[in-house]
Every structure is written in C-alpha cells, then in structure tokens.
Design an enzyme around this catalytic site. Structure first.
Site, PDB file in Angstrom:
ATOM      1  N   ILE A  16      -4.412  -7.990   7.792  1.00 48.55           N
ATOM      2  CA  ILE A  16      -2.950  -8.026   7.799  1.00 48.55           C
ATOM      3  C   ILE A  16      -2.404  -7.571   6.454  1.00 48.55           C
ATOM      4  O   ILE A  16      -1.523  -6.741   6.377  1.00 48.55           O
ATOM      5  CB  ILE A  16      -2.417  -9.453   8.077  1.00 48.55           C
ATOM      6  CG1 ILE A  16      -2.959  -9.988   9.381  1.00 48.55           C
ATOM      7  CG2 ILE A  16      -0.901  -9.490   8.053  1.00 48.55           C
ATOM      8  CD1 ILE A  16      -2.434  -9.292  10.603  1.00 48.55           C
ATOM      9  N   GLY A  19      -3.844  -9.130  -1.227  1.00 42.10           N
ATOM     10  CA  GLY A  19      -3.263  -9.380  -2.540  1.00 42.10           C
ATOM     11  C   GLY A  19      -4.375  -9.378  -3.572  1.00 42.10           C
ATOM     12  O   GLY A  19      -5.506  -9.001  -3.260  1.00 42.10           O
ATOM     13  N   GLU A  21      -5.608 -12.036  -5.051  1.00 41.19           N
ATOM     14  CA  GLU A  21      -6.449 -13.213  -4.910  1.00 41.19           C
ATOM     15  C   GLU A  21      -7.175 -13.283  -3.571  1.00 41.19           C
ATOM     16  O   GLU A  21      -8.270 -13.816  -3.483  1.00 41.19           O
ATOM     17  CB  GLU A  21      -5.583 -14.484  -5.043  1.00 41.19           C
ATOM     18  CG  GLU A  21      -5.235 -14.851  -6.455  1.00 41.19           C
ATOM     19  CD  GLU A  21      -6.439 -15.363  -7.230  1.00 41.19           C
ATOM     20  OE1 GLU A  21      -7.274 -16.051  -6.630  1.00 41.19           O
ATOM     21  OE2 GLU A  21      -6.542 -15.050  -8.426  1.00 41.19           O
ATOM     22  N   ALA A  22      -6.509 -12.783  -2.534  1.00 43.58           N
ATOM     23  CA  ALA A  22      -7.057 -12.997  -1.197  1.00 43.58           C
ATOM     24  C   ALA A  22      -6.681 -11.883  -0.237  1.00 43.58           C
ATOM     25  O   ALA A  22      -5.741 -11.128  -0.480  1.00 43.58           O
ATOM     26  CB  ALA A  22      -6.554 -14.334  -0.660  1.00 43.58           C
ATOM     27  N   LYS A  23      -7.459 -11.799   0.831  1.00 39.21           N
ATOM     28  CA  LYS A  23      -7.103 -10.909   1.932  1.00 39.21           C
ATOM     29  C   LYS A  23      -6.720 -11.778   3.116  1.00 39.21           C
ATOM     30  O   LYS A  23      -7.278 -12.865   3.298  1.00 39.21           O
ATOM     31  CB  LYS A  23      -8.288 -10.037   2.336  1.00 39.21           C
ATOM     32  CG  LYS A  23      -8.636  -8.976   1.325  1.00 39.21           C
ATOM     33  CD  LYS A  23      -9.838  -8.178   1.809  1.00 39.21           C
ATOM     34  CE  LYS A  23     -10.407  -7.358   0.666  1.00 39.21           C
ATOM     35  NZ  LYS A  23     -11.703  -6.751   1.001  1.00 39.21           N
ATOM     36  N   LYS A  39      -7.281 -16.775   5.530  1.00 42.00           N
ATOM     37  CA  LYS A  39      -7.017 -16.380   4.163  1.00 42.00           C
ATOM     38  C   LYS A  39      -8.363 -16.377   3.460  1.00 42.00           C
ATOM     39  O   LYS A  39      -8.990 -17.425   3.297  1.00 42.00           O
ATOM     40  CB  LYS A  39      -6.066 -17.383   3.518  1.00 42.00           C
ATOM     41  CG  LYS A  39      -5.661 -17.034   2.122  1.00 42.00           C
ATOM     42  CD  LYS A  39      -4.513 -17.927   1.692  1.00 42.00           C
ATOM     43  CE  LYS A  39      -4.151 -17.677   0.244  1.00 42.00           C
ATOM     44  NZ  LYS A  39      -3.050 -18.560  -0.164  1.00 42.00           N
ATOM     45  N   ASP A 157       5.430 -21.263  -5.627  1.00 37.69           N
ATOM     46  CA  ASP A 157       5.702 -19.845  -5.416  1.00 37.69           C
ATOM     47  C   ASP A 157       6.732 -19.668  -4.296  1.00 37.69           C
ATOM     48  O   ASP A 157       6.494 -18.958  -3.328  1.00 37.69           O
ATOM     49  CB  ASP A 157       4.403 -19.117  -5.066  1.00 37.69           C
ATOM     50  CG  ASP A 157       4.568 -17.604  -5.037  1.00 37.69           C
ATOM     51  OD1 ASP A 157       5.535 -17.094  -5.638  1.00 37.69           O
ATOM     52  OD2 ASP A 157       3.732 -16.933  -4.401  1.00 37.69           O
TER      53      ASP A 157
END
Lengths: 243, 194
Positions: A16, A19, A21-23, A39, A157
């Site tokens: 999707i 970033g 830090e994560a996919k 995540k 955030d």
C-alpha cells in the site's frame, strides 16, 4: 532457507505504501477472514542487528499496547489482529474508508503513496458519501483526541493522514460516521499537560500546512476537545497558547 | 467440521464444537494420565488426546479462536512456544495473563465444562474425516454447528477474565462486538504484553 511465516504472508500481500520506518500492506490471514493491514518494520541495515531487533520489538510492543489501551477505553482505533515482534510485523484491522487528508482535499503527500485506490478520491465532495459535514467531522476529531488524552495516551504524530473516516456499512445506515485514529508508532503514555498540548500543537501545524484556511476547522476541533476534557482543558489551553 | 486455512502456512487447523459434553472430567484425567505413560503405549495415548480442548463458553467469535491458533502457529514456527506444544499454546494465548496454570485451568477442559471446542493443528495432507473420528472417540457429546458458539459464549465470564467489568456495561449486539474486538486484540498481542 525457507521463508518465515510472516515473510510468506507479506509475499502474498498487496503493498500500500512505504515510509522510512515501515512498509504497509493489505493482507488476508485466512480464506475466511476479513482483510487486515500489515505494518512491517523492515530491517534497518544501518543499525547493528541486535540493536535493530530490540528497537523493532520495543516499538511494535509499544504500538500494540497503546492500541489495546485505547480499545479498552472506547477510543476508536483499529483492533489488533496479529503480532510477530520477532519479524517486525503488526497486523491490525483494515479500516474501510478514507483518510481525513484526502477527504479534506489536502495537498498530496510526497511521492511514497503507491496509490492502489486513487480513483474514488476524484469526487466533487467526498464527504457526502459519509453523511457528515466538515464541521461535524472536526467535532469528531476533537472528541476522539480528548478520549485518548483522558487515558493519558499521547499520539505523537497527529496529522490528518493519521485519522480515517470509516465508511458507513450501508448508505441508509443510521449509524453515525466513525472517526478512527491510526498509526500509534510514535505514541507514548504521559499525564503531563505539556505533552497533551504538544500533541494538539502538532495537529494545528499539520492542519495549516496541508489545508488552506484551516483556522476555523481547528477552532471547532478545540471546542469539541475542550468539552470532553472539561476541567483539564484550561491548563492545556494555557500551554497551547504559550506556544 | 470447521477448518482454518491460513495463507502463510501449510498448517491447517480443524475444530469441532461439542455441546453438551458428557465426559469432561474423564477427558481431563485422560490428558493428565497420557503425560505419565511411557513407551509406545504412552505415545499412542498422547496421540489420542493430541488436541486443544478449549472451554467454548469463553470464546467470543470464530476470529477469536482463529487469532489464538494463528499466534500459536507463529510461535511454534519460531521455536518461541511458552508452553510445551502448539495445542497448549492456544490456551496460553487465550488467557490475558502470563500464568500458564491459570490459562489451562480457565480455558482448558475442566470437570464442569459443558461445551468444548476441540482443535487440532495439523498439515494440509491430513484427512478431515480421520481427525473427526479421533475427536469423537475422545469426547462423548453432541457435535453442533460452529455457529452455535454465539449462543454458548458466557459474556459475563469473558468480561471478568479480561477485567472489562467496569469498562463495559450493557448486553446488546454492539456491546458484544466491542468486547469481541478487545478480546481478539488481547490474544493477538499476547506475545508483547508487559
């Protein structure tokens, strides 16, 4: 070497977005189950492997704990569906709906959206689908953040990208639209007025940088927030006004 | 027979819902005894009770059970089981605390069990009818459709074990799905609770 279970799951899932830090993937655990969002905090090769494992594990645990705390207190967040801390995978309920950023016609995020479902954002007034006005939506935002702050969870955030409006189950649905807070990757626990005020300040900045003429919108958020926070509000307002 | 097929593993789980169950005390004794018998006879006896016997009244939905099975399979694949087998790990995953004895006492078969979910984790080559025959050999009870679970769940006990008495009032459909979501989430994150 055979793939780990979580790696096979990721292999079979739909990417999707990505970033630093994560996919993020859309996945299905079993034949019969509803889709979930995965995540995946992938390995960071610039970190020492054991430090990397430790950090990943801690962050997944932190995120899962914050979500459970919110769930237990009735804050609208996605339910948890799987955790594989060793592999860096957190699976949460898939929210059928749209991010507030898109609903409010915010400026596009830079590049990293892999945009699988870009087509339904072209609508003239996307909010109509959900049966809420902008003002009502802002109230929902204020209420949800207040519910979260009441239990001393700081999101860390708050942006309009990290809020989703859940699509009503049917068009005639009498159920009120539901605002869902997502991405607790930077969340932490705190009772401090300061931290709650900063959470709001971050959102205010996010509003003004992504949505033109956002002042009245944010004002509505604060009114609803103040209403729920009640006697805790004046102290937070003072901190917020001090900037 | 209810089957759970996952997209990431060849493991399959089969489950049968028994209600009522006529011999819960006997099943429990048999599991305890099976652990003590040595040699090939012991292996045979252990194979006979090689299931997860779950107190069905504490299961809130199919997804609740599926989540516990999935987490047990993941832990098993990584060699990070907290209990001896994937079957006992399901019971461990279901209980909100890290106390294994408590998990087995609450979520396993007891003398008072009126309903049982019998689960076997196996691989995709296993024959459904074989598994079903073996389950029925151990449990003296009536097999009911999995959907009957909705009428078996004891929500007050679920709330008590998950310490939701204060948080949740009301008994409607909405309240139940609220509790179900919390319970599923607790099971999913069991490996990272404090």
């Amino acid at each position: 070497m055979a793939l780990s279970l979580s790696q096979s799951l990721i292999r079979a899932s739909l990417p999707i977005s990505q970033g630093a830090e994560a996919k993020v993937y859309k996945a299905q655990l079993s034949e019969t189950s509803l889709p979930i969002l995965l995540k995946y905090r992938f390995q960071k090769h610039y970190r020492h492997p054991s430090l990397d494992n430790n950090l990943t594990r801690t962050r997944i645990a932190g995120e899962a704990r914050a979500l459970l705390k919110c769930l237990r207190s009735g804050v609208n967040v996605p339910g948890i569906r799987m955790v594989d801390a060793a592999e860096g995978v957190l699976g949460i309920e898939w929210i059928e709906g749209q991010s507030l950023r898109k609903l409010l016609g915010g400026t596009e995020e830079e590049g990293d959206d892999l945009d699988v479902e870009a087509t339904d954002t072209e609508l003239e007034n996307p909010l109509k689908d959900y049966g809420v006005s902008v003002e009502e939506l802002m109230k929902l935002v204020g209420i949800e953040i207040a519910k979260m702050h009441k239990i001393d969870v700081i999101h860390g955030d708050l942006t309009t990208s990290n809020m989703m409006l859940r699509r009503p189950k049917s068009v005639e649905s009498t159920l009120a639209a539901e605002l869902v807070l997502i991405d607790f990757g930077l969340s932490y626990q705190s009772t401090l007025t300061e931290d709650k005020a900063v959470d709001l300040y971050v959102l205010e900045r996010a509003f003004s940088s992504t949505h033109p003429d956002s002042e009245p919108m944010f004002a509505t958020v604060l009114v609803a927030y103040a209403n729920v926070m009640d006697k805790d509000w004046p102290a937070i307002r003072n901190r917020l006004e001090d900037g | 027979m209810e089957s759970f097929r996952f997209s990431h593993t060849n493991n399959v789980a089969f489950a049968l819902l028994f209600y009522p169950v006529n011999n819960p005390g006997k099943i429990k004794q048999r599991i305890i005894d099976a652990a003590k018998v040595e040699g090939t006879e012991g292996d045979h006896e252990r194979d006979t009770v090689n299931f997860s016997f779950i107190e069905a009244s504490l299961i809130t939905s199919r997804l609740h059970l599926e989540t516990a099975i999935n987490q047990a399979i993941i832990a098993d694949s990584q060699g990070s089981l907290r209990t001896k087998t994937a079957h006992s790990e399901i019971l461990f995953a279901l209980n909100p605390t890290n106390n294994i004895t408590e998990a087995i006492r609450r979520y396993g078969v007891s003398d008072k069990s009126e309903s049982l979910l019998v689960v076997q984790i196996t691989d995709s080559s296993a024959s459904v009818s074989d598994v079903e025959i073996k389950m029925k050999e151990v449990v003296d009870g009536t097999v009911v459709p999995f959907g009957e679970l909705a009428t078996i769940t004891e929500w007050d006990r679920v709330k008590k074990y998950h310490k939701l008495d204060k948080e949740v009032r009301g008994k409607g459909e909405e309240t139940r799905s609220f509790i179900d979501n919390i319970v599923i989430s607790s099971v999913a994150m069991k490996s990272v609770i404090q």
